[in-house]
Every structure is written in C-alpha cells, then in structure tokens.
Design a protein around this motif. Structure first.
Motif, PDB file in Angstrom:
ATOM      1  N   HIS A 153       0.834  -1.200   0.000  1.00 41.80           N
ATOM      2  CA  HIS A 153       0.000   0.000   0.000  1.00 41.80           C
ATOM      3  C   HIS A 153       0.874   1.258   0.000  1.00 41.80           C
ATOM      4  O   HIS A 153       1.888   1.310   0.701  1.00 41.80           O
ATOM      5  CB  HIS A 153      -0.927   0.006   1.226  1.00 41.80           C
TER       6      HIS A 153
ATOM      7  N   VAL B  58      -3.107  -3.986  -7.796  1.00 33.93           N
ATOM      8  CA  VAL B  58      -2.347  -3.768  -6.560  1.00 33.93           C
ATOM      9  C   VAL B  58      -2.142  -5.087  -5.835  1.00 33.93           C
ATOM     10  O   VAL B  58      -2.953  -6.015  -5.952  1.00 33.93           O
ATOM     11  CB  VAL B  58      -3.064  -2.768  -5.623  1.00 33.93           C
TER      12      VAL B  58
ATOM     13  N   LEU C  87     -14.031   1.757  -3.894  1.00 35.67           N
ATOM     14  CA  LEU C  87     -13.528   2.168  -5.207  1.00 35.67           C
ATOM     15  C   LEU C  87     -14.249   3.407  -5.718  1.00 35.67           C
ATOM     16  O   LEU C  87     -13.641   4.299  -6.314  1.00 35.67           O
ATOM     17  CB  LEU C  87     -13.656   1.016  -6.197  1.00 35.67           C
TER      18      LEU C  87
ATOM     19  N   GLU D 171      -9.957   3.199  -3.820  1.00 36.93           N
ATOM     20  CA  GLU D 171      -9.174   2.024  -3.447  1.00 36.93           C
ATOM     21  C   GLU D 171     -10.114   0.925  -2.971  1.00 36.93           C
ATOM     22  O   GLU D 171     -11.316   1.133  -2.786  1.00 36.93           O
ATOM     23  CB  GLU D 171      -8.137   2.356  -2.378  1.00 36.93           C
TER      24      GLU D 171
ATOM     25  N   SER E 140      -5.945  -1.833   1.921  1.00 31.06           N
ATOM     26  CA  SER E 140      -6.740  -0.606   1.942  1.00 31.06           C
ATOM     27  C   SER E 140      -6.421   0.151   3.219  1.00 31.06           C
ATOM     28  O   SER E 140      -6.116  -0.461   4.247  1.00 31.06           O
ATOM     29  CB  SER E 140      -8.229  -0.926   1.887  1.00 31.06           C
TER      30      SER E 140
END
Length: 327
Positions: free
Chosen positions: A54, A89, A115, A120, A197
């Motif tokens: 992240h 990711v 999102l 994200e 996240s």
C-alpha cells in the motif's frame, strides 16, 4: 533456488523477507519493541505494516536478488513471483497492532463503495489475538435493527446501547468483514490480515484530542452508509490437523484471503496451497528451510514465499500466522 521463465532465463527465487514499516498512532505504545525487539522511533507506535504494497507504507525486500525492491514495484514488474495473479495492486496487507489505548470505533467499506468514493479497495480484515491484558475487550458489532435507528443512536451518543463488546484473550481469532462496526480495545496485541486498503470511517473516538488539541475527524454519514444492518456475526469453521507435535489451524477461507496458524513444535513440513504465501512469526524462534537453505525466524519476522516455492519446512518452537490470496 532457481527456476526458468520462458524468454526470461533462469531466475533466483527465495523467501522475500520484508522490512517493517512503523506507523505512529495516538493509541500506540512500545510493545513492538518490548515483545518483538524492533527499534522504534518513539513510544507511540501503533502499527507494524509487516507485509504491505500500500502506498501509505510500502514494504522493502531485505534479502536475495530483489533486495531493496519495494513490494508494489515487485508486484508490477515481476508478477511471475506471485503466480501471475491478476489485479492492479498487491491485494493483502499484514499488520501487527499494539493498542496501548482504545482504537476508535470504526467501520470499513466494501470494494464497490471504496472504489467509488475513495479510489481504493474496501477493507475486510481478521484478527489473531497475540496477547491481551486481563479485562481486555473489543467492540464487535452493534444492536441497531434499521439504518435509521443506527443513525439516531450515533447522533444521540447512545454508545452503551449501540455497541457490542466482547472480552478477548490470547489466541482468539475474529473475522471482521467490511460493514462491521468494530474497535480494538486497550491492552491488546493483534496480528491483522486485511485487504490492501487504508480507508477507515470513524464512528466515535471518545472525544479524544491530539497534541494540538483537535478532535480527530469523524465520518458519521459514510459509517451509516456502509454499516451492515442488522449486524452479522460470521460463523467460523475452524479446522485443526495435527502433524506430530506440530499443528495447522485453518481459520478462514474467503474471497479475500485464507488464513492459517502454524504451531511448530519440532518440525512441520508444508506444501504450497495458494499462488503465494505470506507468513509472520507471532511467538517463538526457529528456522524456515527452503530448498536446503535455512533462514532464521524470530518474533516479528515476516516474509512472502513466491509462487515457485512448492514445499518448505519449519523447525523450532514458534507460532506463525500465514495467509494466501482468496479462493
């Protein structure tokens, strides 16, 4: 260890040990030093992002041919290490949290909401209680029956009526899907496995103030939007298998992650079950043996076993929380 990739030639592969990324928190303490021996910048460190791609705390590889590489770059440029898994990711994040004080009461969105509104992934997570002081408890769920009742109880500060509190002890495990109102209480040390996240909506923060005298921001409307109403308490189908004196506990198999506890007492041999494997030592000492090579393991050691590693062994006396990408 080596393997061959078409058009790439021979590639060296070994476990990817990762440097911890520390996060200062208003509720943090110093157990990441006293329990795990990490050299901390101060005594208010709440989180060790042990395995993270992240952008708010990217892990860096400490060994082997990819030494110095950031995990997000490795994911982008060497996807073969991760079984050519899909996704923009690296999907998982492993943390160790030291709750010297209560964390805020909070809730996380699902992927669709995250999102759309935050850009994200959402955040489903789970907790393994590494240790807990006597009397420690968590907030886990709520008592509102409708979204309107939830909003009203938050507005009126009816926290004792709204929040469900559960006592915890060392070795407990909790699944915290997105939409679950929750909070880690003071005196608890946790290994958290989660989606990659950093979106958190604070419902309540005990009216605390930071060093500048400001209250931390709350996100009441977002919290009401994303909370699951009525609350759901997931049923875990925990399975344990013995391997001599050692054991494997399967806690979860979900769309986001599969989570295991490996309790090593002597030797434990393991075989790859996912595209790649994440592992963190939460207690004890020992060795990881891959293709005849031995790697020392101690409390807080974290690594990724890339896709090409099919089998490995663990020796010593230790507990490890491991995860693989979701089913």
């Amino acid at each position: 260890m080596q393997y061959y990739i078409k058009n790439r030639g021979v590639i060296d592969v070994e476990p990817l040990f990762l440097k911890p990324v520390f996060q200062e928190k208003i509720w943090g303490g110093n157990q990441l030093h006293t329990v795990f021996g990490f050299d901390l910048p101060n005594d208010s460190i709440g989180e060790d992002w042990a395995i993270s791609g992240h952008p708010h705390g990217v892990s860096v590889v400490e060994n082997g041919p990819y030494k110095g590489w950031q995990l997000d770059k490795l994911w982008a440029e060497h996807r073969e290490l991760f079984g050519n898994a899909e996704g923009d990711v690296f999907p998982l994040l492993t943390k160790i949290l030291d709750a010297e004080d209560d964390l805020s009461v909070q809730v996380h969105p699902d992927d669709a909401y995250g999102l759309k509104h935050e850009g994200e992934l959402g955040k489903t997570e789970c907790w393994y209680i590494i240790d807990a002081k006597p009397g420690s408890e968590i907030v886990y769920g709520h008592n509102a029956q409708t979204r309107e009742e939830l909003a009203e109880m938050i507005e009126n500060g009816q926290w004792e009526r709204l929040l469900r509190r559960i006592p915890v002890k060392k070795g407990d495990f909790f699944y915290v899907p997105s939409g679950t109102i929750h909070a880690i209480g003071r005196g608890i040390l946790i290994l958290e496995t989660q989606q990659s996240s950093d979106t958190t909506y604070r419902v309540y923060d005990y009216d605390r103030k930071d060093e500048q005298g400001n209250k931390r921001e709350l996100h009441v409307q977002q919290s009401v939007d994303v909370t699951t109403v009525p609350a759901i308490s997931p049923e875990l189908e925990v399975q344990e298998t013995k391997h001599g004196e050692s054991s494997i506990i399967s806690y979860l198999k979900t769309d986001f992650f599969n989570v295991y506890e490996w309790e090593v007492a002597g030797r434990l041999s393991l075989t790859k079950e996912g595209a790649y494997t994440l592992m963190t030592v939460v207690e004890g000492y020992g060795n990881l043996i891959v293709d005849g090579q031995t790697y020392e393991m101690q409390p807080g050691s974290s690594c990724i076993l890339p896709s090409a590693i099919q089998t490995w062994a663990l020796e010593g006396e230790m507990k490890i929380i491991a995860s693989t990408p979701g089913k």
